[in-house]
Design a protein around this motif. Sequence first.
Motif, PDB file in Angstrom:
ATOM      1  N   GLY A  32       0.837  -1.191   0.000  1.00  0.00           N
ATOM      2  CA  GLY A  32       0.000   0.000   0.000  1.00  0.00           C
ATOM      3  C   GLY A  32       0.871   1.238   0.000  1.00  0.00           C
ATOM      4  N   VAL A  33       0.367   2.306  -0.601  1.00  0.00           N
ATOM      5  CA  VAL A  33       1.119   3.556  -0.670  1.00  0.00           C
ATOM      6  C   VAL A  33       0.204   4.717  -0.281  1.00  0.00           C
ATOM      7  CG1 VAL A  33       2.377   5.157  -2.173  1.00  0.00           C
ATOM      8  CG2 VAL A  33       2.662   2.698  -2.471  1.00  0.00           C
ATOM      9  N   SER A  34       0.698   5.582   0.580  1.00  0.00           N
ATOM     10  CA  SER A  34      -0.056   6.784   0.951  1.00  0.00           C
ATOM     11  C   SER A  34       0.024   7.806  -0.172  1.00  0.00           C
ATOM     12  CB  SER A  34       0.515   7.400   2.237  1.00  0.00           C
ATOM     13  OG  SER A  34       0.369   6.518   3.325  1.00  0.00           O
ATOM     14  N   ALA A  35      -1.119   8.398  -0.522  1.00  0.00           N
ATOM     15  CA  ALA A  35      -1.150   9.422  -1.579  1.00  0.00           C
ATOM     16  C   ALA A  35      -2.299  10.369  -1.296  1.00  0.00           C
ATOM     17  CB  ALA A  35      -1.323   8.774  -2.955  1.00  0.00           C
ATOM     18  N   ARG A  36      -1.999  11.664  -1.270  1.00  0.00           N
ATOM     19  CA  ARG A  36      -3.024  12.665  -0.987  1.00  0.00           C
ATOM     20  C   ARG A  36      -3.484  13.406  -2.237  1.00  0.00           C
ATOM     21  NH1 ARG A  36       0.682  13.780   3.308  1.00  0.00           N
ATOM     22  NH2 ARG A  36      -0.064  12.945   5.293  1.00  0.00           N
ATOM     23  N   THR A  37      -2.819  13.171  -3.347  1.00  0.00           N
ATOM     24  CA  THR A  37      -3.179  13.847  -4.587  1.00  0.00           C
ATOM     25  C   THR A  37      -3.396  12.824  -5.691  1.00  0.00           C
ATOM     26  OG1 THR A  37      -0.917  14.082  -5.390  1.00  0.00           O
ATOM     27  CG2 THR A  37      -1.755  15.832  -3.931  1.00  0.00           C
ATOM     28  N   VAL A  38      -4.107  13.247  -6.720  1.00  0.00           N
ATOM     29  CA  VAL A  38      -4.324  12.374  -7.872  1.00  0.00           C
ATOM     30  C   VAL A  38      -2.995  11.997  -8.514  1.00  0.00           C
ATOM     31  CG1 VAL A  38      -5.247  12.331 -10.225  1.00  0.00           C
ATOM     32  CG2 VAL A  38      -6.673  13.172  -8.336  1.00  0.00           C
ATOM     33  N   GLU A  39      -2.108  12.966  -8.636  1.00  0.00           N
ATOM     34  CA  GLU A  39      -0.818  12.715  -9.277  1.00  0.00           C
ATOM     35  C   GLU A  39      -0.010  11.660  -8.520  1.00  0.00           C
ATOM     36  OE1 GLU A  39      -2.576  16.391 -10.462  1.00  0.00           O
ATOM     37  OE2 GLU A  39      -2.008  15.704  -8.449  1.00  0.00           O
ATOM     38  N   ALA A  40       0.007  11.785  -7.185  1.00  0.00           N
ATOM     39  CA  ALA A  40       0.748  10.811  -6.378  1.00  0.00           C
ATOM     40  C   ALA A  40       0.108   9.431  -6.458  1.00  0.00           C
ATOM     41  CB  ALA A  40       0.821  11.281  -4.927  1.00  0.00           C
ATOM     42  N   ALA A  41      -1.212   9.388  -6.500  1.00  0.00           N
ATOM     43  CA  ALA A  41      -1.912   8.105  -6.597  1.00  0.00           C
ATOM     44  C   ALA A  41      -1.619   7.415  -7.925  1.00  0.00           C
ATOM     45  CB  ALA A  41      -3.410   8.326  -6.430  1.00  0.00           C
ATOM     46  N   ILE A  42      -1.610   8.185  -9.005  1.00  0.00           N
ATOM     47  CA  ILE A  42      -1.320   7.606 -10.322  1.00  0.00           C
ATOM     48  C   ILE A  42       0.117   7.082 -10.367  1.00  0.00           C
ATOM     49  CG2 ILE A  42      -1.019   8.170 -12.755  1.00  0.00           C
ATOM     50  CD1 ILE A  42      -3.399  10.094 -12.474  1.00  0.00           C
ATOM     51  N   ARG A  43       1.046   7.844  -9.782  1.00  0.00           N
ATOM     52  CA  ARG A  43       2.441   7.374  -9.745  1.00  0.00           C
ATOM     53  C   ARG A  43       2.545   6.062  -8.971  1.00  0.00           C
ATOM     54  NH1 ARG A  43       3.680  12.825  -8.667  1.00  0.00           N
ATOM     55  NH2 ARG A  43       3.942  12.322  -6.449  1.00  0.00           N
TER      56      ARG A  43
END
Length: 369
Positions: free
Chosen positions: A109-120
């Motif tokens: 699992g990876v923490s992501a607060r933005t769409v860009e971070a989630a896509i990466r």
Amino acid sequence: MKFGLYVILDGSFVRGGPHRGTSYEDLARAVLLGGARVVQLRDKEMPTRDLINVARRLKEIVHAQGGIFIVNDRVDVAMAVDADGVHLGQEDMPVEVARPLLGYGKIIGVSARTVEAAIRAEKSGATYIGTGAIRSTSSKQDATVIGINGLREICRATEIPVVAIGGITTEMVEPVIEAGASGIAVISAVLGAPDITGATMELYARVDAALAARDRERMRREYPQGPRVAASVLVFDGTGRVLLARRGCDPNYGKWSLPGGLVELGERVEECAAREVYEECGIEVELRGIVDVVDAIIRDTTGRVRFDYVIVVFRGMRRRGDLRPSLELLEAAWVPLNEAQGLDLTDTTRDVLQRYVGSTPDGALTRGD
């Protein structure tokens, strides 16, 4: 993959919460008894040797109940105890490095607060995204709040499961699941409760029911056997402004439309129209007849009909109530009728407005009669 209720056993609650002194093992037993599906160990202070010992015992307890055991941050600890997976922050080991170390069958699992971070994260091979905070939380006071809309954007931008975290209480479960989350992660909501198992049971029941309801709703709306009847309302405020809602779900995500929704079993179409305006926007409306009936047929990329609605459009006047967009909407607004066509409208809304304007005297347009 549906994660359901995901409980994080945080070291700060073991050492200083209302259940101070309770072992990790007993906390795990309590949340598993309450229905938690995933248990994560998060302790940023414990020495590595001790953390490995705790993780090994927790894995046995979690697996005995058919659950999934995740270690926060520490890829080395996850490898040492053969945990089911690891959860990584943006400053932790990259997924591309962790994946070959852990093995390709493990969960990352990876923490992501933005769409860009989630896509990466998705492109790098993450199994799921952890995102939040949905609301401010005592467990992480410096957390950035992304809200329901931020969660919804990330769920729509990625194809892997999204687990929501941060400030989620029982009453927030349904909006979070409706926004697209595959699970809800909590800390203080259960570890801060007087009865850990009871609090977990309550949250588990809400999460499980919300996931089931979302699945039923998707089956009911998408790829139907025949057209579904819906109602919407062209609501005026008496000054020439019309009420528009920006959709927060498919079909037509992000576009502006008239407030409305599906007619329920046993419900008259007029009752549906008034109910939907109130539920979506907080406005009580007086209906003044039908102004249009339109078809909304939306096909997928293969040409198959994904959505098929027959929409009965009413004209209405605001009676009372202040504009209060529901969590299902991105926003709602009173818009001057002559400016509405400049918005990114759904096709059916644009057609309805054009026909209404073309068939109504100017004076009536100003008043909304």
